[in-house]
Design a protein around this motif. Structure first.
Motif, PDB file in Angstrom:
ATOM      1  N   GLU A 465       0.828  -1.198   0.000  1.00  0.00           N
ATOM      2  CA  GLU A 465       0.000   0.000   0.000  1.00  0.00           C
ATOM      3  C   GLU A 465       0.870   1.259   0.000  1.00  0.00           C
ATOM      4  N   VAL A 466       0.297   2.360  -0.483  1.00  0.00           N
ATOM      5  CA  VAL A 466       0.950   3.662  -0.384  1.00  0.00           C
ATOM      6  C   VAL A 466       0.081   4.563   0.493  1.00  0.00           C
ATOM      7  N   ASP A 467       0.670   5.628   0.979  1.00  0.00           N
ATOM      8  CA  ASP A 467      -0.143   6.664   1.596  1.00  0.00           C
ATOM      9  C   ASP A 467       0.453   8.025   1.276  1.00  0.00           C
ATOM     10  N   ALA A 468      -0.350   9.061   1.521  1.00  0.00           N
ATOM     11  CA  ALA A 468       0.011  10.395   1.055  1.00  0.00           C
ATOM     12  C   ALA A 468       1.202  10.986   1.785  1.00  0.00           C
ATOM     13  N   SER A 469       1.548  10.472   2.968  1.00  0.00           N
ATOM     14  CA  SER A 469       2.718  11.006   3.678  1.00  0.00           C
ATOM     15  C   SER A 469       3.998  10.827   2.876  1.00  0.00           C
ATOM     16  N   LEU A 470       4.003   9.890   1.927  1.00  0.00           N
ATOM     17  CA  LEU A 470       5.192   9.667   1.095  1.00  0.00           C
ATOM     18  C   LEU A 470       5.495  10.877   0.216  1.00  0.00           C
ATOM     19  N   ILE A 493      -0.289   6.734  -6.030  1.00  0.00           N
ATOM     20  CA  ILE A 493      -1.217   7.592  -5.273  1.00  0.00           C
ATOM     21  C   ILE A 493      -2.357   8.042  -6.176  1.00  0.00           C
ATOM     22  N   GLU A 494      -2.018   8.446  -7.400  1.00  0.00           N
ATOM     23  CA  GLU A 494      -3.050   8.871  -8.352  1.00  0.00           C
ATOM     24  C   GLU A 494      -4.021   7.732  -8.665  1.00  0.00           C
ATOM     25  N   GLN A 495      -3.504   6.521  -8.724  1.00  0.00           N
ATOM     26  CA  GLN A 495      -4.339   5.368  -9.070  1.00  0.00           C
ATOM     27  C   GLN A 495      -5.228   4.904  -7.926  1.00  0.00           C
ATOM     28  N   THR A 496      -4.728   4.988  -6.685  1.00  0.00           N
ATOM     29  CA  THR A 496      -5.426   4.338  -5.569  1.00  0.00           C
ATOM     30  C   THR A 496      -6.005   5.278  -4.527  1.00  0.00           C
ATOM     31  N   LEU A 497      -5.519   6.518  -4.461  1.00  0.00           N
ATOM     32  CA  LEU A 497      -5.958   7.425  -3.391  1.00  0.00           C
ATOM     33  C   LEU A 497      -6.684   8.662  -3.905  1.00  0.00           C
ATOM     34  N   MET A 498      -7.019   8.688  -5.189  1.00  0.00           N
ATOM     35  CA  MET A 498      -7.659   9.875  -5.761  1.00  0.00           C
ATOM     36  C   MET A 498      -8.901   9.489  -6.561  1.00  0.00           C
ATOM     37  N   PRO A 499      -9.893   8.897  -5.933  1.00  0.00           N
ATOM     38  CA  PRO A 499     -11.079   8.464  -6.687  1.00  0.00           C
ATOM     39  C   PRO A 499     -11.863   9.615  -7.297  1.00  0.00           C
ATOM     40  N   TYR A 506      -4.874   7.582   3.035  1.00  0.00           N
ATOM     41  CA  TYR A 506      -4.562   6.171   2.786  1.00  0.00           C
ATOM     42  C   TYR A 506      -5.891   5.472   2.556  1.00  0.00           C
ATOM     43  N   ARG A 507      -5.870   4.240   2.188  1.00  0.00           N
ATOM     44  CA  ARG A 507      -7.118   3.499   1.993  1.00  0.00           C
ATOM     45  C   ARG A 507      -7.621   3.039   3.359  1.00  0.00           C
ATOM     46  N   THR A 508      -8.753   3.612   3.806  1.00  0.00           N
ATOM     47  CA  THR A 508      -9.252   3.326   5.149  1.00  0.00           C
ATOM     48  C   THR A 508      -9.765   1.897   5.288  1.00  0.00           C
ATOM     49  N   GLY A 509     -10.087   1.236   4.208  1.00  0.00           N
ATOM     50  CA  GLY A 509     -10.638  -0.120   4.298  1.00  0.00           C
ATOM     51  C   GLY A 509      -9.623  -1.201   4.586  1.00  0.00           C
ATOM     52  N   THR A 510      -8.345  -0.864   4.690  1.00  0.00           N
ATOM     53  CA  THR A 510      -7.316  -1.885   4.892  1.00  0.00           C
ATOM     54  C   THR A 510      -7.204  -2.330   6.340  1.00  0.00           C
ATOM     55  N   GLY A 511      -7.809  -1.575   7.270  1.00  0.00           N
ATOM     56  CA  GLY A 511      -7.753  -1.923   8.682  1.00  0.00           C
ATOM     57  C   GLY A 511      -6.516  -1.451   9.410  1.00  0.00           C
ATOM     58  N   VAL A 512      -5.628  -0.748   8.717  1.00  0.00           N
ATOM     59  CA  VAL A 512      -4.380  -0.340   9.351  1.00  0.00           C
ATOM     60  C   VAL A 512      -4.613   0.645  10.482  1.00  0.00           C
ATOM     61  N   ASP A 513      -5.681   1.477  10.400  1.00  0.00           N
ATOM     62  CA  ASP A 513      -5.863   2.512  11.417  1.00  0.00           C
ATOM     63  C   ASP A 513      -6.665   2.050  12.622  1.00  0.00           C
ATOM     64  N   GLY A 514      -7.213   0.846  12.597  1.00  0.00           N
ATOM     65  CA  GLY A 514      -7.923   0.326  13.748  1.00  0.00           C
ATOM     66  C   GLY A 514      -9.242   1.009  14.028  1.00  0.00           C
ATOM     67  N   GLY A 517     -15.560   3.085   9.833  1.00  0.00           N
ATOM     68  CA  GLY A 517     -15.982   4.262   9.083  1.00  0.00           C
ATOM     69  C   GLY A 517     -14.951   4.728   8.082  1.00  0.00           C
ATOM     70  N   SER A 518     -15.288   5.826   7.416  1.00  0.00           N
ATOM     71  CA  SER A 518     -14.427   6.382   6.378  1.00  0.00           C
ATOM     72  C   SER A 518     -14.160   7.844   6.694  1.00  0.00           C
ATOM     73  N   GLU A 519     -13.637   8.572   5.723  1.00  0.00           N
ATOM     74  CA  GLU A 519     -13.332   9.985   5.895  1.00  0.00           C
ATOM     75  C   GLU A 519     -13.263  10.645   4.539  1.00  0.00           C
ATOM     76  N   GLY A 520     -13.167  11.987   4.545  1.00  0.00           N
ATOM     77  CA  GLY A 520     -13.060  12.726   3.301  1.00  0.00           C
ATOM     78  C   GLY A 520     -11.631  12.814   2.807  1.00  0.00           C
ATOM     79  N   ALA A 521     -11.453  13.621   1.776  1.00  0.00           N
ATOM     80  CA  ALA A 521     -10.115  13.872   1.249  1.00  0.00           C
ATOM     81  C   ALA A 521      -9.395  14.813   2.205  1.00  0.00           C
ATOM     82  N   PHE A 522      -8.185  14.455   2.601  1.00  0.00           N
ATOM     83  CA  PHE A 522      -7.386  15.257   3.522  1.00  0.00           C
ATOM     84  C   PHE A 522      -6.736  16.381   2.722  1.00  0.00           C
ATOM     85  N   LEU A 523      -7.119  17.620   2.989  1.00  0.00           N
ATOM     86  CA  LEU A 523      -6.756  18.731   2.107  1.00  0.00           C
ATOM     87  C   LEU A 523      -5.255  18.955   2.023  1.00  0.00           C
TER      88      LEU A 523
END
Length: 598
Positions: A465-470, A493-499, A506-514, A517-523
């Motif tokens: 997985e990737v996340d935007a902190s990279l 990031i363009e392919q997976t985090l910018m629907p 990051y992709r919230t459905g992966t379970g990494v954050d414990g 629910g979901s969230e919006g785009a982090f500005l």
């Protein structure tokens, strides 16, 4: 019901802040400090949690608003079929300690412009996070009315208009004609003290406007987004406590990242990371003195054993920030639970020391001289980083799941050693530089081996997985923006985090954050991508994304933490330092790209 998050404007005296809706309702105000308990909390519920509404009695009145120049004096213009009037809301900046010690003030000045207009006022004071309905009494005269509300250690007085009690609230009307001015003046003071005298509103409004405008006039930005940059830097200054030097991450608490969801956090504290990044934005525009004050704050906050380092503190360096739920609040549009304090204060986030050292290094390069304790403090932080070098962490996004070795965190450990080496090599400071070089090289070898999969940086070791902190890796100098691994990461990031064209963390459905629910785009993440586009020659895409992001700001230039592209609504706490400092960086990157020789 509260207004939309984007319908609020900010008032500030650099100690606390109020949120005023475009319908004239103050729905958030903590007294006397930003992280104090609320007196008006309707943004997290309704009038039962505290509100001060002032708007024309005519329900058909329409409003428009603006700040008076580069200040936090908010002018709301009301128009009806036969009259025009304005409300000038401001918090006196309070520079005179003989006048302002032991009090906090908010002034609502009603100015008649044309015809005659009647304003309806409705006041519900709810102290201590709506847990205290105060005892209220009238103490003034008919000519000089004054209402005083007392509950526990707090007292709030309102001068300027006669109010009548009705079901634990107070109501009244104020009428102005063309050229007439009426001032409503709210004052907080400790309940064991006498009521302070009224302020001279004419003097205070001029003093407050001059202070903000003179500060803004020092900002230098050569680019098309100057207005956005100035307002963002003003917001960052408004979140900086004038007395302690602590920089809050946001002015609010528990505004949801998903309407109806559970991701509702208290952001009124000093995250070392957010504060450090805010300082970098201020340093880039010449505010070195602010960095000096924050360094003093840092020394006080982290005094003691570096092993006790926290990722966040109170505005004066308080350490005890337990997270708890307030059942008195139903939550913004039912988004519960409402939390105060922040459990993340007990987390280990490995990137924080790196963020602090990167900023202190930038301050040194900008001309901030060493104090007696500044370099010893940095050496202690470097030692702490070396002692924790093997420890997995919760990462930049404060995950509440299992700790990992996040690639961004590991890069920031690298940055901590890198800046320590630079301090010795470039500024002649003392320290075990050979050991620091070895640790820096060790971190780079590890990151290049374990933090890259198939030519792409990954979120943490062992995942694809990737996340935007990279996107921050080039910003701290770990690699060039056009490094092949970085370009591959941007593509992922363009392919997976910018629907929908904006960047998710990051992709919230992966379970990494414990969390559920979901969230919006982090500005902030989308602004980081603007910067990446700008420095790699993708100028048209950079400008297009920047235009879209700046268009998300409300009519007075405020951005919250996140945005829901589906509903077109801002989400999360507001105004958010992370969003505004990232806007400033992106605008600076675009300005540099525009002036680069072909």
């Amino acid at each position: 019901m509260a207004a939309r998050i984007e319908d609020y404007a900010l008032l500030s005296n650099c100690r606390t802040a109020a949120l005023v809706s475009d319908q004239g309702s103050i729905d958030w105000l903590c007294l006397p400090r930003l992280d104090s308990a609320s007196a008006f909390g309707a943004i997290l519920g309704d009038e039962a949690q505290g509100r001060w509404r002032l708007r024309p009695a005519d329900p058909d009145a329409v409003s428009s608003r603006r700040y008076d120049g580069d200040t936090f004096v908010l002018i709301t213009r009301w128009e009806t079929a036969d009259a025009v009037a304005e409300v000038h809301d401001f918090m006196p900046i309070g520079l005179d300690p003989d006048v302002t010690v032991g009090r906090t003030d908010l002034v609502r000045r009603i100015v008649g412009v044309r015809g005659e207009m009647t304003f309806a006022q409705r006041l519900s004071i709810r102290l201590d996070y709506a847990r205290v309905i105060p005892w209220v009494r009238q103490t003034g005269t008919e000519e000089e009315p004054c209402l005083v509300a007392i509950g526990g250690p707090d007292a709030v007085a309102l001068r300027g208009a006669q109010l009548t009690a009705s079901d634990h609230r107070h109501e009244g009307q104020v009428t102005v004609t063309a050229g007439e001015v009426r001032d409503l003046q709210l004052t907080w003071f400790p309940s064991h003290r006498d009521l302070p005298p009224a302020l001279d509103a004419d003097e205070e409004v001029e003093r407050t406007k001059s202070w903000w405008q003179e500060w803004a006039d020092r900002i230098s930005h050569d680019g098309a987004r100057r207005g956005d940059v100035v307002r963002s830097l003003l917001i960052l200054r408004a979140l900086t406590n004038h007395e302690t030097g602590g920089i809050a991450a946001a002015a609010t608490m528990s505004l949801p990242e998903e309407i109806g969801g559970v991701r509702n956090w208290d952001y009124r504290y000093v995250w070392l990371r957010d504060a450090a990044l805010t300082l970098e934005a201020l340093l880039d525009h010449g505010f070195v003195a602010v960095a000096g004050r924050w360094r003093e704050w840092l020394l006080r906050a982290v005094a003691g054993d570096p092993g006790d380092l926290q990722i966040m503190y109170g505005l004066a360096g308080e350490r005890d920030l337990p997270e708890r739920v307030l059942p008195e609040f139903p939550g913004y549009e039912g988004s519960a639970p409402v939390r105060i304090g922040n459990g993340a204060s007990a987390q280990y986030q490995a990137d924080v020391v790196g963020e602090v050292l990167v900023t202190l290094s930038a301050a040194r390069a900008a001309g901030l001289g060493e104090s007696e304790f500044s370099w010893p403090l940095e050496r202690q932080l470097v030692r702490f980083a070396s002692e924790q070098i093997e420890r997995p962490d919760q990462g930049l996004w404060e995950i509440r799941g299992e700790p990992h070795r996040f690639t961004h965190s590991r890069v920031m450990i690298w940055a901590a050693f890198d800046r320590a080496v630079r301090a010795v090599e470039e500024f002649g400071l003392d320290g075990p530089v050979e050991r620091w070089r070895g640790l820096r090289d060790r971190m780079r070898e590890e990151i290049d081996r374990d933090g890259v999969v198939d030519g792409c940086f990954v979120q943490y070791y062992g995942t694809t997985e990737v996340d935007a902190s990279l996107l921050l890796l080039p910003q701290v100098g770990y690699c060039r923006p056009d490094d092949s691994r970085m370009l591959a990461t941007v593509a992922r990031i363009e392919q997976t985090l910018m629907p929908d064209g904006l960047v998710r963390r990051y992709r919230t459905g992966t379970g990494v954050d414990g969390l559920t629910g979901s969230e919006g785009a982090f500005l902030a993440c989308s602004f980081w991508l603007v910067e990446q586009y700008a420095v790699t020659g993708r100028h048209e895409e950079a400008h297009d994304l920047m235009d879209r992001l700046c268009g998300i700001a409300n009519d007075v230039g405020m951005l919250s933490e996140e945005y829901d592209p589906v509903s077109g609504r801002q989400l999360g706490n507001t105004p958010q330092a992370f969003s505004h400092l990232a806007l400033v960086r992106a605008a600076d990157a675009l300005a540099r790209a525009e002036h680069r020789p072909r």
